[in-house]
Design a protein around this motif. Structure first.
Motif, mmCIF file in Angstrom:
data_model
loop_
_atom_site.group_PDB
_atom_site.id
_atom_site.type_symbol
_atom_site.label_atom_id
_atom_site.label_comp_id
_atom_site.label_asym_id
_atom_site.label_seq_id
_atom_site.Cartn_x
_atom_site.Cartn_y
_atom_site.Cartn_z
ATOM 1 N N LEU A 36 0.798 -1.220 0.000
ATOM 2 C CA LEU A 36 0.000 0.000 0.000
ATOM 3 C C LEU A 36 0.834 1.275 0.000
ATOM 4 O O LEU A 36 0.540 2.212 -0.730
ATOM 5 C CB LEU A 36 -0.944 0.018 1.207
ATOM 6 N N ARG A 37 1.854 1.317 0.828
ATOM 7 C CA ARG A 37 2.629 2.553 0.942
ATOM 8 C C ARG A 37 3.537 2.773 -0.260
ATOM 9 O O ARG A 37 3.671 3.878 -0.745
ATOM 10 C CB ARG A 37 3.423 2.546 2.233
ATOM 11 N N ALA A 38 4.155 1.718 -0.738
ATOM 12 C CA ALA A 38 5.086 1.856 -1.858
ATOM 13 C C ALA A 38 4.380 1.691 -3.198
ATOM 14 O O ALA A 38 4.939 2.009 -4.233
ATOM 15 C CB ALA A 38 6.212 0.837 -1.736
ATOM 16 N N LYS A 39 3.156 1.163 -3.164
ATOM 17 C CA LYS A 39 2.386 0.907 -4.382
ATOM 18 C C LYS A 39 3.221 0.129 -5.403
ATOM 19 O O LYS A 39 3.266 0.445 -6.577
ATOM 20 C CB LYS A 39 1.846 2.201 -4.971
ATOM 21 N N ASP A 40 3.875 -0.911 -4.910
ATOM 22 C CA ASP A 40 4.734 -1.743 -5.725
ATOM 23 C C ASP A 40 3.888 -2.828 -6.387
ATOM 24 O O ASP A 40 3.471 -3.793 -5.763
ATOM 25 C CB ASP A 40 5.819 -2.369 -4.844
ATOM 26 N N LYS A 41 3.649 -2.691 -7.671
ATOM 27 C CA LYS A 41 2.778 -3.622 -8.420
ATOM 28 C C LYS A 41 3.367 -5.028 -8.497
ATOM 29 O O LYS A 41 2.629 -6.001 -8.510
ATOM 30 C CB LYS A 41 2.513 -3.089 -9.842
ATOM 31 N N SER A 45 1.141 -8.451 -6.633
ATOM 32 C CA SER A 45 0.699 -9.724 -7.190
ATOM 33 C C SER A 45 1.222 -10.920 -6.383
ATOM 34 O O SER A 45 0.637 -11.995 -6.409
ATOM 35 C CB SER A 45 1.127 -9.851 -8.652
ATOM 36 N N ILE A 46 2.292 -10.709 -5.654
ATOM 37 C CA ILE A 46 2.864 -11.779 -4.832
ATOM 38 C C ILE A 46 2.208 -11.828 -3.452
ATOM 39 O O ILE A 46 1.852 -12.896 -2.958
ATOM 40 C CB ILE A 46 4.392 -11.583 -4.669
ATOM 41 N N LEU A 47 2.041 -10.668 -2.829
ATOM 42 C CA LEU A 47 1.606 -10.627 -1.430
ATOM 43 C C LEU A 47 0.092 -10.600 -1.222
ATOM 44 O O LEU A 47 -0.390 -11.090 -0.204
ATOM 45 C CB LEU A 47 2.245 -9.431 -0.718
#
Length: 144
Positions: A36-41, A45-47
């Protein structure tokens, strides 16, 4: 007075383990710092599937046994460190901590769900973390 990582290890393990007893926060916030904080796409998909399984009544049992193993391992480490470092300061207090720790290990091992583990947080804080903190303070005063 020099404070080393070795000195703070018992109290640090207590803090980390106490966080683990807050199972609701663990389940609700799993992966949120990265997703959520880093908005790492890539990590979303993994987490996110793991988070869904962790919070699903049907699949959360898959995580429970491993979670219990981590909590038990931390308590075991704490008891070993406290016994070896603080027994000369207050043997009775260390003995009480060890007995409470052993009892908690049994209760965690036989917990049927995350809520049962969460119910043990007050015991851990009151009978393990706080007495260890008191022993730590006495230990540090003696080392000055």
């Amino acid at each position: 007075m020099v404070l080393t990582l070795a000195d703070i290890t018992p109290i640090s393990l207590c803090i980390v383990t106490q966080e683990l007893f807050d199972t609701k926060r663990f389940q609700q916030n799993f992966g949120d710092n990265l997703i959520l904080r880093a908005k790492d796409k890539d990590f979303e998909s993994i987490l996110l599937p793991v988070k869904r399984e962790l919070n699903s009544i049907v699949t959360q049992k898959n995580f429970l046994e491993c979670y219990k193993a981590v909590v038990i391992n931390n308590i075991d480490k704490i008891l070993g460190l406290v016994s070896s470092r603080y027994s000369y300061i207050n043997y009775k207090s260390v003995e009480s901590i060890v007995n409470t720790g052993k009892d908690l290990i049994k209760k965690v091992k036989f917990a049927d769900n995350f809520n049962e583990i969460a119910g043990l947080e007050a015991i851990f804080k009151g009978k393990i973390t706080l007495p260890i903190y008191e022993l730590f303070v006495k230990y540090m005063k003696k080392s000055v």
